[in-house]
Scaffold this active site. Structure first.
Site, PDB file in Angstrom:
ATOM      1  N   MET A  79       0.815  -1.208   0.000  1.00 41.62           N
ATOM      2  CA  MET A  79       0.000   0.000   0.000  1.00 41.62           C
ATOM      3  C   MET A  79       0.857   1.270   0.000  1.00 41.62           C
ATOM      4  O   MET A  79       2.066   1.218   0.207  1.00 41.62           O
ATOM      5  CB  MET A  79      -0.922   0.002   1.226  1.00 41.62           C
ATOM      6  CG  MET A  79      -1.925  -1.131   1.229  1.00 41.62           C
ATOM      7  SD  MET A  79      -2.993  -1.125   2.687  1.00 41.62           S
ATOM      8  CE  MET A  79      -3.954   0.373   2.399  1.00 41.62           C
ATOM      9  N   HIS A  80       0.199   2.403  -0.243  1.00 39.98           N
ATOM     10  CA  HIS A  80       0.724   3.762  -0.013  1.00 39.98           C
ATOM     11  C   HIS A  80       1.739   4.242  -1.040  1.00 39.98           C
ATOM     12  O   HIS A  80       2.097   5.429  -1.035  1.00 39.98           O
ATOM     13  CB  HIS A  80       1.363   3.884   1.382  1.00 39.98           C
ATOM     14  CG  HIS A  80       0.556   3.322   2.491  1.00 39.98           C
ATOM     15  ND1 HIS A  80      -0.745   3.695   2.741  1.00 39.98           N
ATOM     16  CD2 HIS A  80       0.880   2.404   3.450  1.00 39.98           C
ATOM     17  CE1 HIS A  80      -1.191   3.027   3.802  1.00 39.98           C
ATOM     18  NE2 HIS A  80      -0.239   2.244   4.237  1.00 39.98           N
ATOM     19  N   ASP A 235      -2.655  -5.016   0.503  1.00 39.50           N
ATOM     20  CA  ASP A 235      -2.150  -6.314   0.953  1.00 39.50           C
ATOM     21  C   ASP A 235      -2.799  -6.812   2.235  1.00 39.50           C
ATOM     22  O   ASP A 235      -3.123  -8.004   2.365  1.00 39.50           O
ATOM     23  CB  ASP A 235      -0.635  -6.289   1.085  1.00 39.50           C
ATOM     24  CG  ASP A 235      -0.104  -5.122   1.903  1.00 39.50           C
ATOM     25  OD1 ASP A 235      -0.902  -4.353   2.478  1.00 39.50           O
ATOM     26  OD2 ASP A 235       1.132  -4.972   1.960  1.00 39.50           O
TER      27      ASP A 235
END
EC number: 2.7.1.17
Length: 484
Positions: A79-80, A235
């Site tokens: 992520m991110h 995830d």
């Protein structure tokens, strides 16, 4: 057949399941991280595509017939990450990853704007996507001037797979641009970082169809012409789908590169002050809370590299019986820490070393340090209104029974170990591919695996673990004073 693609930090995994959700086969491709400066962490998005090709080709070599029968693909991803594209969808710079902390000043500035916590339901952490874009705006203005689209890592894979600019709710919730309660991009939050909704992909639920596999890729992999690609999940939400952690009261502890204490919720319950993440789940009308630590198996892998030993060899030296903590304490803040500290600049340490501190002693301290970081997360979740009574273990570190014993005893709750099988993020992604392709009931598909055995807290060591945790807890402010 249904295919799950999980884009992790260290590699891509392709997992094939059949209509009964039996794992048929898998393939992998490896990835490296570039760390050009302290606190930086980057990857070249073209390497994601190569690793995905490698994973699928490995699967095709052993299960070509089954791969040809795929009807749906689900995506999971780290992520991110900030993947910046120009007007022609060309990558403008290496992706700034989730564990990159260079934008801590920009994150603090955004977090001072009360709209971010009010709408996103979270602190603006340096690892989130929005402050990274502000950093690029401040430090790489020539790149920012060309920016036309921001994609998360797995959504860049989706663009390659389908040609569509699409994301989904669970991953989008980790950008600081999503109104998490409304499950929609916030024009106000985007504007605060110099962007608007035209810079964002469209949004679908993780169980929805987001596009169809491109004809050239389908031909290369021997697939049909109408393979759908599901919205997928970040995830952790994908792992939750794989573990069946989709209903109220269900929780897991993930020992991956980072560590996560994850609880599913049937309602939106933000509490940013606790430094707990409150995100959309991959399933519609579902949310989740999680405490996140930045170095879980990453801490053990770091120590293994220093000692020139494999992680399994280090944990094996401790034996099967849980030991009482020694006087050595490890703070696993190798990349800073999220829950509950929200401190990107703090760094880790060993404390209490003496002549008798051998390799096994330090291994034990590393495992306990991560366990105590999870205990911090447990307290933060309780402050956010979620009390956990048991968790299921997932992730590569969960193969260490000793580590799970330390976690169960540190948290003072049982840890369930699922029956043999692969129930991680790639499996969860494959389930989402199945749901999208067949329009199946998400909760019926995302059932929990059977429990193989349960690790109970070792009450004979409760007092020793409590004392060791108190030492751990008190070291942070002391270390912060030295490092400031």
């Amino acid at each position: 057949m249904y295919l799950g693609l999980d884009l992790g930090t260290s590699g891509v995994k392709a997992l094939l399941i059949d209509e009964n959700q039996t794992v048929v086969g898998s393939g992998t491709g490896t990835l490296d991280i570039s760390r050009p400066h302290s606190g930086w962490s980057e990857q070249d998005p073209s390497h994601w595509i190569k690793a995905t090709e490698d994973a699928i080709q490995a699967l095709k070599a052993t299960h070509g017939k089954e791969l040809a029968a795929v009807k749906g693909i689900g995506l999971s991803g780290q992520m991110h990450g900030a993947t910046l594209l120009d007007a022609n969808d060309q990558v403008l710079r290496p992706c700034i990853l989730w564990n990159d902390t260079r934008s801590h000043e920009e994150a603090a500035e955004l977090d001072r704007d009360p709209r971010f916590r009010a709408l996103s339901g979270n602190i603006v952490f340096p690892g989130f996507t929005a402050p990274k874009i502000v950093w690029v705006k401040n430090n790489e203005p020539e790149i920012f001037a060309k920016l036309r689209r921001v994609l998360l890592p797995k959504d860049y894979l989706r663009l390659w797979l389908t040609g569509e600019h699409v994301s989904e709710m669970s991953d989008a919730a980790g950008t600081s641009w999503l109104d998490v309660g409304k499950r929609a991009w916030s024009a106000d939050l985007l504007a605060a970082t110099g962007l608007d909704t035209s810079h964002m992909p469209s949004l679908v639920e993780g169980t929805d169809v987001s596009g169809v596999l491109k004809a050239d890729l389908a031909a290369r992999w021997g697939m049909g012409s109408t393979v759908v690609v599901a919205g997928g999940a970040g995830d952790n939400a994908a792992s939750a789908c794989g573990m069946g952690t989709v209903g109220e009261g269900h929780a897991f502890v993930s020992l991956g590169t980072s560590g996560v204490l994850f609880a599913a919720n049937s309602a939106y319950l933000p509490n940013p002050e606790s430094a707990v993440h409150t995100f959309c789940h991959a399933l519609p009308d579902t949310w989740h809370q999680m405490g996140v630590i930045l170095s879980a198996t990453d801490a053990l892998n770091w120590y293994a590299g220093i000692t020139s030993r494999k992680p399994a060899e280090l944990t094996g030296e401790l034996g099967d019986e849980l030991r009482a903590p020694t006087g050595v304490t490890f703070l696993p803040y190798l990349s800073g820490e999220r829950t509950p500290l929200n401190d990107s600049t703090i760094r880790g340490s060993f404390h209490g070393l003496e002549h008798a501190s051998d390799r096994a002693t330090l291994t034990q301290a590393v495992l306990e340090g991560v366990a105590f970081a999870f205990r911090d997360c447990l307290h933060a979740l309780a402050a956010a209104g979620t009390k956990l009574e048991r968790v299921t273990a997932v992730g590569g570190g969960s193969r260490s029974t000793y580590w799970l014993k330390a976690i169960a005893t540190a948290l003072n709750i049982p840890v369930d170990v699922p029956a043999d099988g692969d129930f991680g993020a790639a499996f969860g992604a494959a389930r989402l591919g199945l749901i999208a392709a067949e329009k199946a009931d998400p909760r019926a598909i995302c059932a929990a695996p059977a429990t193989d055995y349960t690790i109970e807290p070792e009450t004979r060591l409760t007092a020793e673990f409590d004392a060791a945790y108190n030492r751990y807890h008190n070291l942070y402010p002391a270390l912060k004073g030295v490092q400031s």
